[in-house]
Design a protein around this motif. Structure first.
Motif, PDB file in Angstrom:
ATOM      1  N   LEU B  54      32.796  27.626 -36.073  1.00  0.00           N
ATOM      2  CA  LEU B  54      31.437  27.325 -36.850  1.00  0.00           C
ATOM      3  C   LEU B  54      30.979  28.039 -37.954  1.00  0.00           C
ATOM      4  CD1 LEU B  54      29.548  25.237 -34.909  1.00  0.00           C
ATOM      5  CD2 LEU B  54      28.438  27.384 -34.181  1.00  0.00           C
ATOM      6  N   ILE B  55      31.573  29.144 -37.639  1.00  0.00           N
ATOM      7  CA  ILE B  55      30.991  30.318 -38.848  1.00  0.00           C
ATOM      8  C   ILE B  55      31.760  29.965 -40.049  1.00  0.00           C
ATOM      9  CG2 ILE B  55      31.098  32.533 -39.625  1.00  0.00           C
ATOM     10  CD1 ILE B  55      30.165  33.389 -36.659  1.00  0.00           C
ATOM     11  N   THR B  56      33.055  30.000 -39.982  1.00  0.00           N
ATOM     12  CA  THR B  56      33.909  29.810 -41.227  1.00  0.00           C
ATOM     13  C   THR B  56      34.112  28.545 -41.914  1.00  0.00           C
ATOM     14  OG1 THR B  56      36.179  29.493 -39.837  1.00  0.00           O
ATOM     15  CG2 THR B  56      35.293  31.768 -40.492  1.00  0.00           C
ATOM     16  N   LEU B  57      33.567  27.383 -41.028  1.00  0.00           N
ATOM     17  CA  LEU B  57      33.539  26.307 -41.691  1.00  0.00           C
ATOM     18  C   LEU B  57      32.354  25.401 -41.875  1.00  0.00           C
ATOM     19  CD1 LEU B  57      36.773  24.918 -39.559  1.00  0.00           C
ATOM     20  CD2 LEU B  57      36.680  25.378 -41.792  1.00  0.00           C
ATOM     21  N   GLU B  58      31.314  25.896 -41.157  1.00  0.00           N
ATOM     22  CA  GLU B  58      30.033  25.167 -41.271  1.00  0.00           C
ATOM     23  C   GLU B  58      28.706  26.043 -41.606  1.00  0.00           C
ATOM     24  OE1 GLU B  58      29.944  22.885 -37.849  1.00  0.00           O
ATOM     25  OE2 GLU B  58      27.753  22.514 -37.761  1.00  0.00           O
ATOM     26  N   THR B  59      28.609  27.191 -40.948  1.00  0.00           N
ATOM     27  CA  THR B  59      27.356  27.524 -41.245  1.00  0.00           C
ATOM     28  C   THR B  59      27.274  29.023 -41.976  1.00  0.00           C
ATOM     29  OG1 THR B  59      27.485  29.015 -39.074  1.00  0.00           O
ATOM     30  CG2 THR B  59      26.602  27.005 -38.926  1.00  0.00           C
ATOM     31  N   GLY B  60      28.551  29.898 -42.043  1.00  0.00           N
ATOM     32  CA  GLY B  60      28.401  31.007 -42.576  1.00  0.00           C
ATOM     33  C   GLY B  60      27.881  32.048 -41.426  1.00  0.00           C
ATOM     34  N   GLY B 124      27.839  20.141 -52.006  1.00  0.00           N
ATOM     35  CA  GLY B 124      27.974  20.842 -53.355  1.00  0.00           C
ATOM     36  C   GLY B 124      28.635  22.453 -53.380  1.00  0.00           C
ATOM     37  N   ILE B 125      29.807  22.432 -53.720  1.00  0.00           N
ATOM     38  CA  ILE B 125      30.214  23.977 -53.380  1.00  0.00           C
ATOM     39  C   ILE B 125      30.616  24.601 -54.783  1.00  0.00           C
ATOM     40  CG2 ILE B 125      31.273  23.559 -51.226  1.00  0.00           C
ATOM     41  CD1 ILE B 125      33.812  23.221 -52.772  1.00  0.00           C
ATOM     42  N   VAL B 133      33.320  32.828 -48.246  1.00  0.00           N
ATOM     43  CA  VAL B 133      32.408  32.739 -47.294  1.00  0.00           C
ATOM     44  C   VAL B 133      33.245  31.683 -46.141  1.00  0.00           C
ATOM     45  CG1 VAL B 133      30.484  31.893 -45.942  1.00  0.00           C
ATOM     46  CG2 VAL B 133      30.376  33.283 -48.150  1.00  0.00           C
ATOM     47  N   PHE B 134      33.497  30.593 -46.692  1.00  0.00           N
ATOM     48  CA  PHE B 134      34.240  29.309 -45.835  1.00  0.00           C
ATOM     49  C   PHE B 134      35.769  29.447 -45.872  1.00  0.00           C
ATOM     50  CE2 PHE B 134      29.780  28.047 -46.800  1.00  0.00           C
ATOM     51  CZ  PHE B 134      29.523  28.160 -45.376  1.00  0.00           C
ATOM     52  N   LYS B 135      36.276  28.721 -44.984  1.00  0.00           N
ATOM     53  CA  LYS B 135      37.853  28.574 -44.753  1.00  0.00           C
ATOM     54  C   LYS B 135      38.284  27.105 -44.923  1.00  0.00           C
ATOM     55  CE  LYS B 135      38.960  32.637 -42.229  1.00  0.00           C
ATOM     56  NZ  LYS B 135      39.442  33.139 -40.991  1.00  0.00           N
ATOM     57  N   VAL B 136      37.344  26.270 -45.423  1.00  0.00           N
ATOM     58  CA  VAL B 136      37.776  24.842 -45.478  1.00  0.00           C
ATOM     59  C   VAL B 136      39.146  24.468 -46.381  1.00  0.00           C
ATOM     60  CG1 VAL B 136      36.787  22.666 -46.293  1.00  0.00           C
ATOM     61  CG2 VAL B 136      35.211  24.167 -45.423  1.00  0.00           C
ATOM     62  N   LYS B 137      39.289  25.246 -47.354  1.00  0.00           N
ATOM     63  CA  LYS B 137      40.249  25.068 -48.297  1.00  0.00           C
ATOM     64  C   LYS B 137      41.746  25.312 -47.487  1.00  0.00           C
ATOM     65  CE  LYS B 137      41.844  26.697 -52.948  1.00  0.00           C
ATOM     66  NZ  LYS B 137      41.793  27.541 -53.875  1.00  0.00           N
ATOM     67  N   ASP B 138      41.566  26.332 -46.340  1.00  0.00           N
ATOM     68  CA  ASP B 138      42.910  26.697 -45.611  1.00  0.00           C
ATOM     69  C   ASP B 138      43.362  25.468 -44.959  1.00  0.00           C
ATOM     70  OD1 ASP B 138      42.263  29.078 -46.628  1.00  0.00           O
ATOM     71  OD2 ASP B 138      41.811  29.968 -44.711  1.00  0.00           O
ATOM     72  N   TYR B 139      42.439  24.360 -44.806  1.00  0.00           N
ATOM     73  CA  TYR B 139      42.726  23.160 -44.179  1.00  0.00           C
ATOM     74  C   TYR B 139      43.196  21.744 -44.729  1.00  0.00           C
ATOM     75  CZ  TYR B 139      41.245  25.634 -40.143  1.00  0.00           C
ATOM     76  OH  TYR B 139      41.027  26.957 -39.208  1.00  0.00           O
ATOM     77  N   LEU B 140      43.409  22.190 -46.196  1.00  0.00           N
ATOM     78  CA  LEU B 140      43.789  21.023 -47.151  1.00  0.00           C
ATOM     79  C   LEU B 140      45.201  20.295 -46.403  1.00  0.00           C
ATOM     80  CD1 LEU B 140      43.734  22.304 -50.792  1.00  0.00           C
ATOM     81  CD2 LEU B 140      42.725  20.055 -49.777  1.00  0.00           C
ATOM     82  N   VAL B 141      45.233  19.050 -46.529  1.00  0.00           N
ATOM     83  CA  VAL B 141      46.512  18.701 -45.916  1.00  0.00           C
ATOM     84  C   VAL B 141      47.154  17.874 -47.115  1.00  0.00           C
ATOM     85  CG1 VAL B 141      45.965  18.391 -43.450  1.00  0.00           C
ATOM     86  CG2 VAL B 141      45.212  16.563 -45.015  1.00  0.00           C
ATOM     87  N   GLU B 142      46.211  17.567 -48.237  1.00  0.00           N
ATOM     88  CA  GLU B 142      46.835  17.058 -49.193  1.00  0.00           C
ATOM     89  C   GLU B 142      46.179  17.039 -50.445  1.00  0.00           C
ATOM     90  OE1 GLU B 142      48.237  12.183 -49.771  1.00  0.00           O
ATOM     91  OE2 GLU B 142      47.394  12.645 -47.702  1.00  0.00           O
ATOM     92  N   GLY B 143      46.810  17.196 -51.744  1.00  0.00           N
ATOM     93  CA  GLY B 143      46.136  17.125 -52.788  1.00  0.00           C
ATOM     94  C   GLY B 143      45.459  18.573 -53.105  1.00  0.00           C
ATOM     95  N   ILE B 191      42.469  16.096 -49.606  1.00  0.00           N
ATOM     96  CA  ILE B 191      42.298  15.403 -48.149  1.00  0.00           C
ATOM     97  C   ILE B 191      42.303  16.674 -47.307  1.00  0.00           C
ATOM     98  CG2 ILE B 191      42.806  14.210 -46.305  1.00  0.00           C
ATOM     99  CD1 ILE B 191      43.469  11.940 -48.485  1.00  0.00           C
ATOM    100  N   VAL B 192      41.406  16.912 -46.263  1.00  0.00           N
ATOM    101  CA  VAL B 192      41.284  18.239 -45.646  1.00  0.00           C
ATOM    102  C   VAL B 192      41.178  17.783 -44.232  1.00  0.00           C
ATOM    103  CG1 VAL B 192      38.617  18.435 -45.526  1.00  0.00           C
ATOM    104  CG2 VAL B 192      40.195  20.599 -45.504  1.00  0.00           C
ATOM    105  N   ASN B 193      41.720  18.520 -43.350  1.00  0.00           N
ATOM    106  CA  ASN B 193      41.661  18.331 -41.783  1.00  0.00           C
ATOM    107  C   ASN B 193      41.148  19.534 -41.254  1.00  0.00           C
ATOM    108  OD1 ASN B 193      41.576  16.716 -39.274  1.00  0.00           O
ATOM    109  ND2 ASN B 193      43.598  17.249 -38.902  1.00  0.00           N
ATOM    110  N   THR B 194      40.073  20.000 -40.694  1.00  0.00           N
ATOM    111  CA  THR B 194      39.728  21.029 -40.253  1.00  0.00           C
ATOM    112  C   THR B 194      39.609  20.876 -38.576  1.00  0.00           C
ATOM    113  OG1 THR B 194      37.587  21.060 -40.093  1.00  0.00           O
ATOM    114  CG2 THR B 194      38.310  21.573 -42.236  1.00  0.00           C
ATOM    115  N   VAL B 195      39.657  22.084 -38.014  1.00  0.00           N
ATOM    116  CA  VAL B 195      39.505  22.271 -36.714  1.00  0.00           C
ATOM    117  C   VAL B 195      37.827  22.175 -36.104  1.00  0.00           C
ATOM    118  CG1 VAL B 195      41.411  23.545 -36.127  1.00  0.00           C
ATOM    119  CG2 VAL B 195      39.312  24.672 -36.513  1.00  0.00           C
ATOM    120  N   ASN B 196      37.057  21.821 -37.142  1.00  0.00           N
ATOM    121  CA  ASN B 196      35.786  21.546 -36.647  1.00  0.00           C
ATOM    122  C   ASN B 196      35.612  20.286 -36.712  1.00  0.00           C
ATOM    123  OD1 ASN B 196      32.835  21.400 -36.517  1.00  0.00           O
ATOM    124  ND2 ASN B 196      32.548  23.471 -37.597  1.00  0.00           N
TER     125      ASN B 196
END
Ligand SMILES: Nc1ncnc2c1ncn2[C@@H]1O[C@H](COP(=O)(O)OP(=O)(O)OP(=O)(O)O)[C@@H](O)[C@H]1O
Ligand SMILES: [Mg+2]
Lengths: 227, 414
Positions: B54-60, B124-125, B133-143, B191-196
Motif C-alpha cells: 500500500l505504502i510503496t505502490l499507492e500512498t507513500g 502524473g509522476i 518513494v514508490f516502487k511501481v517501476k520495479d514491476y515493469l513487465v514490458e517496455g 506495461i506494469v503489473n504490480t502486486v497492488n
C-alpha cells in the motif's frame, strides 16, 4: 479409653426399593494393641463393619467413637484426614498403585503426611526390611508375586505407624503358605509396635491367629471371645 | 515440594501407561497450537506485506495536499491543488526525516483504444523523484518507464482488456481544470503489473504532460513522502504541518494509517477470523483433555478408592489429575511451539505461493502472488500459556468428577 467404640451401629444399603440391612445394631469396643478378627459367613457384614470403622463410610444410625471423638460429626474431608493420620488399610486384592515401585507405594502415606524425604527414606526401608522385601524396593507390583505384593501392602499400611490397621480378608487371595506368612508378619508388627489390627476372614486358619474373635451373622455379633 | 514431585511422578507414569491416548491428546494440542500460530504468522505477514505494498505502490508514508483536497478528491480533484513551489519542495528535501518525496498530479480519465473505453486514474509522476518513494517501476513487465512527453505506462490488465501493446496509442479523455473537454493520444511505453490491485486502475504519465493536459502548470495534487527509518508517520504528519505553516504554506498532511483506513478495517475482520481459529484450538484441546482425564478417572476408579483410603482428600485427587492435564498441556504446547517455529521459519523465508490458489484475484488485499509469514513472538508466548491454561482448566471438571467417587464404591469395583 477405648481406641474404638461402636454403639448401636446399623448400616442399611438401599438400592431403589430394596434395602439391605447389612448391620443391625453393633456394640463393640476395641482397645489399643488388640489383634482382632471379625469372622462370619459371606454377606454377614464384615466388610461393611470394617468400612465404617475405617472412616470410609458412615453408619445409618448409631455412633462410632474414635479416640473419644464421635466420627458422625466429621465431614468427608475430615474423615479423609482421620484416615490419613490414624488408619492403615490392607486389601484382599492388595491394591498397590501399579505405576509405582514397592518403595514408592510404601512412601505414599508419608508423602501425604508431608514428612521430609530423609525420614521417609529411612522409615520406608526399615518397614520393607521388617516385612522381608527390602530387596524388591524398586520392583513394580506387576513383577511381584501375590505374597510379595501383600507384604508391600502391609508395609504401606504400617509405615506411618497408624493407630490401627484394617485388613479385609487379607489372605483370601493368597495360598495357605503365603497367607500364613502374611499373618505372622501382622502379628509380629502387632507385638513389636503395638499396632491394633482388625481383620476379617471366613478362614479357620486365620481365625486361629486372632487374639480376639468376633463372630458376625446377619449383621449382628453372635460371639466375642478373647484368647 | 516433595509432595509435588510425588504427584508429578505419579502423573507422568500414568500418562506413560496410557501412552497411546496421551500421544493423541498431545498431538491434538500441539497441532492445534502450531496451526494457530502459523496461521497468525501468515496473517501478520499478509498485513505487513499489504501495508508495505500500500505504502510503496499507492500512498507513500505521508501525503501533503492542499487544505480540503481530501474532501473533494472524489468529485473534482483539480479543484484544490498544491502549488509546485520550489521553496516548499526545498523545505521538504532538507528535512532529514524525509527520505524521499514524489510530487504527483492525479485526475480521472477515460482510457480507450478508439472503440472501448474505461475509467481510470491518471497519475502524473516526476520520472526521477517518483522512484524515491514508490516502487511501481520495479514491476515493469514490458517496455520502459515514461520519461518525457506524452508517454504513458499502463497496467497489464488494461493492456489486455484494450488489446494494446508497447508502441500503440492510448486514447485518453478528461476534463481540464476549467471544465473543457480534452482528448489526447498517449504513446504506450511501458506495461506494469504490480502486486497492488489498485494500480491496475491507474495510468502513469510524466508530470509535465499531466499538468499540460488538464491545464494546471505548476500545480500538484499531492507530494507523497517516504520517511527515514524509525520516523513515526502520525507524529511526523503533525510536526511537518506546523513546520510548513511556519514557512507560510497551508497544507494538509495525512499519514498512511489514515489513507489505509479501509484496509485496516479489513484487517479487523481478519482478526475475527483469527479469533475463530483460537476458539477451534480451544475446543480441540478441551475435548482432548476432557476425554483423556475422564477416561483416566474411569479406568482408575479403584485406584482413586485406594488413594482415598490412604487419606487423600478430594482436593488431592483433583490435583493429581490436574497435574496430568498440565503435563499434557505443557508437552503439547511446547511441541506446538516448536512446530510453529519450524513452520514460521519456512513461511518467513520461503512463503506461500498464492497465485496457484487464488490467481490474481482481487480479494480486497493490496496483494497478490507470494505471501510470506511474519514472526509473532508475542502470539507465541501468549498462545503457549493460553494453551497450557486451557488444558488445565479443561481438566478441572473431569478431575472433580473422578475425585467425587465414594471410596467404598470405588473399591468395590474389580
Ligand atoms: N454398596 C452396597 N449396596 C448394597 N448392598 C450392599 C452394599 N455393600 C454390601 N451390601 C450388602 O450388605 C450385606 C453385607 O455385605 P458385606 O460386604 O459387608 O458382607 P461380607 O461379610 O463382607 O461378605 P463377604 O464375605 O462376601 O465379603 C450383603 O448382603 C451385601 O449384599
Ligand atoms: Mg467382604
Amino acid at each position: 479409653m477405648s481406641l474404638l467404640e461402636l454403639k448401636g451401629v446399623t448400616k442399611e444399603y438401599s438400592r431403589g426399593r430394596v434395602s439391605v440391612k447389612a448391620l443391625r445394631g453393633i456394640d463393640l469396643s476395641i482397645e489399643p494393641g488388640e489383634f482382632l478378627s471379625i469372622a462370619g459367613p459371606s454377606g454377614s457384614g464384615k466388610s461393611t463393619l470394617l468400612n465404617l470403622v475405617g472412616c470410609l463410610d458412615v453408619p445409618t444410625s448409631g455412633s462410632i467413637i474414635l479416640d473419644g471423638e464421635p466420627l458422625e460429626k466429621l465431614n468427608p474431608q475430615e474423615l479423609a484426614l482421620v484416615r490419613r493420620e490414624k488408619v492403615g488399610f490392607i486389601f484382599q486384592t492388595f491394591n498397590l498403585i501399579p505405576v509405582l515401585t514397592a518403595f514408592e507405594n510404601v512412601e505414599l502415606p508419608l508423602v501425604l503426611l508431608k514428612e521430609d524425604p530423609k525420614t521417609i527414606k529411612d522409615k520406608v526401608m526399615k518397614i520393607l526390611e521388617a516385612v522381608g522385601i527390602a530387596d524388591l524396593a524398586d520392583r513394580r507390583p506387576q513383577d511381584m508375586s501375590g505374597g510379595q505384593q501383600q507384604r508391600v501392602a502391609i508395609a504401606r499400611a504400617l509405615v506411618k505407624e497408624p493407630k490401627y490397621v484394617l485388613a479385609d480378608e487379607p489372605t483370601a487371595n493368597l495360598d495357605s503358605e503365603n497367607g500364613k506368612a502374611v499373618l505372622e508378619i501382622m502379628r509380629e508388627m502387632n507385638e513389636r509396635l503395638g499396632t491394633t489390627f482388625i481383620f476379617s476372614t471366613h478362614d479357620q486358619m486365620v481365625m486361629d491367629f486372632a487374639k480376639r474373635l468376633v463372630r458376625l451373622k446377619d449383621g449382628q455379633i453372635i460371639s466375642d471371645e478373647r484368647r | 515440594m516433595g509432595n509435588f514431585k510425588y504427584y508429578l511422578t505419579l502423573a507422568a507414569r500414568n500418562l506413560w501407561r496410557q501412552r497411546r491416548r496421551t500421544i493423541l491428546t498431545f498431538l491434538a494440542v500441539s497441532l492445534g497450537l502450531a496451526s494457530f500460530l502459523v496461521a497468525d504468522s501468515l496473517m501478520k505477514g499478509l498485513d505487513k506485506q499489504s501495508i508495505d505494498n500500500l505504502i510503496t505502490l499507492e500512498t507513500g508514508e505521508l501525503r501533503l495536499t492542499a487544505p480540503g483536497y481530501i474532501d473533494i478528491k472524489e468529485e473534482d480533484p483539480l479543484k484544490k491543488l498544491l502549488p509546485k513551489d520550489q521553496k516548499l519542495l526545498a523545505l521538504l528535501a532538507e528535512d532529514s526525516e524525509i527520505a524521499g518525496l514524489a510530487p504527483r498530479l492525479s485526475f480521472p480519465v477515460r482510457v480507450g483504444n478508439g472503440w472501448d473505453e474505461y475509467p481510470q486514474e491518471a497519475v502524473g509522476i516526476d520520472p526521477v523523484k517518483d522512484t524515491e518513494v514508490f516502487k511501481v517501476k520495479d514491476y515493469l513487465v514490458e517496455g520502459r518507464w515514461p520519461e518525457a512527453g506524452y508517454e504513458v505506462l499502463i497496467s497489464r490488465d488494461t493492456a489486455k482488456i484494450l488489446e494494446l501493446g508497447i508502441g500503440d496509442y492510448l486514447l485518453m479523455t478528461t476534463r481540464t481544470k476549467s471544465g473543457a473537454f480534452q482528448a489526447v493520444d498517449m504513446e504506450i511505453v511501458g506495461i506494469v503489473n504490480t502486486v497492488n490491485p489498485n494500480t491496475n486502475n491507474q495510468v502513469f504519465l510524466p508530470l509535465a504532460a499531466a499538468q499540460e493536459i488538464v491545464g494546471v502548470p505548476d500545480f500538484l495534487s499531492q507530494v507523497d513522502l517516504r520517511l527515514a527509518a524509525g520516523v513515526d508517520a502520525r507524529e511526523k504528519a503533525a510536526s511537518l504541518k506546523e513546520k510548513i505553516a511556519g514557512a507560510g504554506f497551508q497544507v494538509e498532511t495525512q499519514p498512511w494509517q489514515e489513507m489505509a483506513e479501509e484496509f485496516l478495517q479489513i484487517s479487523k475482520t481478519k482478526n475475527a477470523f483469527i479469533g475463530i481459529f483460537l476458539m477451534m484450538i480451544l475446543l480441540i484441546a478441551t475435548v482432548g483433555i476432557v476425554n483423556s482425564i475422564l477416561l483416566a478417572t474411569i479406568e482408575r476408579t479403584r485406584e482413586i478408592g485406594v488413594l482415598k483410603a490412604m487419606g487423600m482428600t478430594e482436593g488431592n485427587i483433583v490435583r493429581l489429575f490436574l497435574v496430568e492435564a498440565a503435563l499434557i498441556g505443557l508437552l503439547g504446547s511446547g511441541a506446538g511451539l516448536a512446530i510453529a517455529l519450524a513452520g514460521e521459519y519456512y513461511m518467513v523465508n520461503v512463503g506461500l505461493d498464492m497465485t496457484e490458489i487464488i490467481g490474481n484475484l482481487d480479494v480486497g488485499y493490496p496483494i497478490t502472488g507470494l505471501i510470506k509469514g511474519a514472526w509473532n513472538p508475542g502470539t507465541m508466548v501468549g498462545g503457549f500459556f493460553f494453551c497450557l491454561l486451557v488444558c488445565v482448566l479443561a481438566g478441572i471438571l473431569p478431575a472433580r468428577y473422578g475425585a467425587k467417587k465414594e471410596p467404598i464404591e470405588a473399591l468395590r469395583r474389580v
